[in-house]
Design a protein around this motif. Structure first.
Motif, PDB file in Angstrom:
ATOM      1  N   PHE A 150      17.669 -22.442 113.757  1.00 25.93           N
ATOM      2  CA  PHE A 150      17.814 -23.082 115.055  1.00 25.93           C
ATOM      3  C   PHE A 150      19.220 -23.669 115.150  1.00 25.93           C
ATOM      4  O   PHE A 150      19.732 -24.243 114.177  1.00 25.93           O
ATOM      5  CB  PHE A 150      16.807 -24.226 115.229  1.00 25.93           C
ATOM      6  CG  PHE A 150      15.503 -23.814 115.852  1.00 25.93           C
ATOM      7  CD1 PHE A 150      15.375 -23.721 117.230  1.00 25.93           C
ATOM      8  CD2 PHE A 150      14.396 -23.546 115.068  1.00 25.93           C
ATOM      9  CE1 PHE A 150      14.177 -23.352 117.812  1.00 25.93           C
ATOM     10  CE2 PHE A 150      13.181 -23.183 115.635  1.00 25.93           C
ATOM     11  CZ  PHE A 150      13.070 -23.082 117.016  1.00 25.93           C
TER      12      PHE A 150
ATOM     13  N   SER B 243      17.637 -26.014 110.668  1.00 25.42           N
ATOM     14  CA  SER B 243      17.896 -26.319 112.075  1.00 25.42           C
ATOM     15  C   SER B 243      19.112 -27.236 112.133  1.00 25.42           C
ATOM     16  O   SER B 243      19.106 -28.311 111.519  1.00 25.42           O
ATOM     17  CB  SER B 243      16.684 -27.003 112.713  1.00 25.42           C
ATOM     18  OG  SER B 243      15.529 -26.173 112.620  1.00 25.42           O
TER      19      SER B 243
ATOM     20  N   TRP C 273      16.323 -31.936 111.053  1.00 25.64           N
ATOM     21  CA  TRP C 273      17.481 -31.241 111.591  1.00 25.64           C
ATOM     22  C   TRP C 273      18.738 -31.703 110.851  1.00 25.64           C
ATOM     23  O   TRP C 273      18.858 -32.868 110.468  1.00 25.64           O
ATOM     24  CB  TRP C 273      17.624 -31.514 113.083  1.00 25.64           C
ATOM     25  CG  TRP C 273      16.682 -30.693 113.917  1.00 25.64           C
ATOM     26  CD1 TRP C 273      15.321 -30.805 113.960  1.00 25.64           C
ATOM     27  CD2 TRP C 273      17.033 -29.646 114.815  1.00 25.64           C
ATOM     28  NE1 TRP C 273      14.787 -29.891 114.827  1.00 25.64           N
ATOM     29  CE2 TRP C 273      15.819 -29.160 115.372  1.00 25.64           C
ATOM     30  CE3 TRP C 273      18.224 -29.069 115.211  1.00 25.64           C
ATOM     31  CZ2 TRP C 273      15.787 -28.126 116.296  1.00 25.64           C
ATOM     32  CZ3 TRP C 273      18.196 -28.037 116.143  1.00 25.64           C
ATOM     33  CH2 TRP C 273      16.987 -27.571 116.676  1.00 25.64           C
TER      34      TRP C 273
END
Length: 391
Positions: free
Chosen positions: A199, A228, A254
């Protein structure tokens, strides 16, 4: 002929102001300063031709009869008209040159789009405020019409082990509070269905302080085997402390690469990952990039997340292979054939959205998923599903 020249000078007057508007909005000046300048520009843009027309109405009325005499106008006004014609012609030529029709600097990417057009039920479900519900029902407004764009993106120096690598690219989510968090959750569901290996989120995540608390619920499900990664954008400065966004995103897994350069691994292949948030935040220093790349195998792939496509030349100077950007929203509105005319970029609409290549860098610019302005005319929100291909 005289009437045509006067009309062209007026059009050029507006075109020059539009060009200045795009470039002023690409700067990192304080938001209030930019807003004040833009408001003054708007007033001046319209008042100047109106005042001139009123003062010299007698001379301009003679255009219809063919009795118009240039010398009846003061030399300063004639000089300004000539300047508008010259600069306007130059800017128009450049604008025309960068249209997709000519394919200059455009990457040879294969695209297919699947549209999810908003229904009345979608408006009731996703529009959180009366203003948003009203805007979503305006004919032609594609605010809630999601375009899921599958892009086979050529990257010339892509290692053969990464041929077919899948990236879900999100950008410009703009959590303002006008749209319910369910809208962003739906986008992430669509991205997960692509089974991305990575991502990437290229900034402008949150506009309103109340929405910072939404981040864990929204982004914790967005996981991928190779990670991500995210950066911030200019609108993320609108919360009291942008570091709150970084902390919330990092807490759910993330990786913050804003202003950083670090090694990463994709399918077991060592690469260099970096994030460029310039000019609103930082970007990696050349010494940092050199130190990280020195640890990687020779000619290791370099991927960079940048909020603005204005960093294209910076990426090229630092030998970046793949640059993913947002910020410009595809113009937020697009005219038939002409395309966008608004784009907050130093390069105007040149890189408003799409896929571009200038050796050695392939750049993908997303139209983004949201916006402060609840209008998208002929410019659907975009979820970019990238498949990297060896060129």
């Amino acid at each position: 002929m005289k009437l045509a020249l006067v009309c062209l000078a007026i059009i050029a007057h507006f075109g020059l102001r539009l060009s200045a508007y795009n470039r002023i909005n690409s700067l990192a000046w304080p938001r209030r300063t930019i807003k004040r300048i833009v408001k003054l520009m708007f007033v001046e843009t319209w008042l100047t031709p109106v005042i001139i027309g009123l003062i010299y109405s007698r001379s301009f009325r003679s255009l219809a009869t063919g009795d118009f005499v240039w010398k009846e106008l003061p030399w300063a006004l004639r000089a300004y008209g000539i300047l508008c014609l010259i600069l306007g012609a130059g800017l128009f030529a450049l604008w025309l040159l960068w249209r997709p029709l000519f394919g200059i600097e455009h990457a040879d990417a294969r695209r297919s789009s699947r549209m999810e057009r908003a229904t009345a039920e979608d408006i009731d479900r996703f529009a959180r405020t009366p203003k948003c519900r009203w805007a979503a029902k305006i004919p032609g407004n594609q605010l809630l019409d999601l375009s899921i764009d599958s892009v086979e993106l050529p990257v010339p120096r892509l290692p053969r082990e990464l041929d077919g690598y899948r990236i879900a690219h999100l950008s410009d989510i703009h959590l303002t509070g006008h749209l319910h968090r369910a809208y962003t959750a739906r986008v992430i569901e669509r991205a997960l269905a692509f089974r991305p290996e990575m991502f990437a989120l290229t900034g402008d995540i949150v506009d309103a302080q109340e929405c910072v608390s939404w981040l864990p619920e929204l982004f914790q499900p967005a996981t991928a085997p190779d990670g991500s990664f995210f950066i911030l954008g200019n609108h993320d400065t609108r919360v009291s402390d942008p570091n709150d966004i970084r902390e919330q995103m990092s807490a759910v897994g993330w990786t913050d690469v804003g202003g950083r350069c670090q090694p990463a691994s994709l399918r077991g292949v060592d690469i260099t990952m970096m994030g460029n948030e310039w000019p609103w935040f930082g970007r990696p220093a050349p010494a940092e990039i050199e130190a990280v790349t020195a640890k990687n195998p020779e000619r290791a792939l370099k991927i960079c997340l940048s909020h603005s496509p204005d960093q294209f030349d910076w990426a090229r100077r630092h030998d970046v292979d793949l640059l993913m950007c947002g910020h410009t929203h595809g113009g937020q509105g697009r005219l038939p054939l002409a395309g966008p005319i608004l784009s907050p970029s130093w390069h105007g609409t040149r890189w408003a959205s799409g896929d571009f290549y200038r050796a050695p860098t392939t750049m993908h610019v997303s139209r983004g998923l949201g916006g402060v302005h609840l209008m998208r005319i002929h410019c659907r929100p975009e979820l970019s599903l990238l498949t990297l291909k060896a060129a």
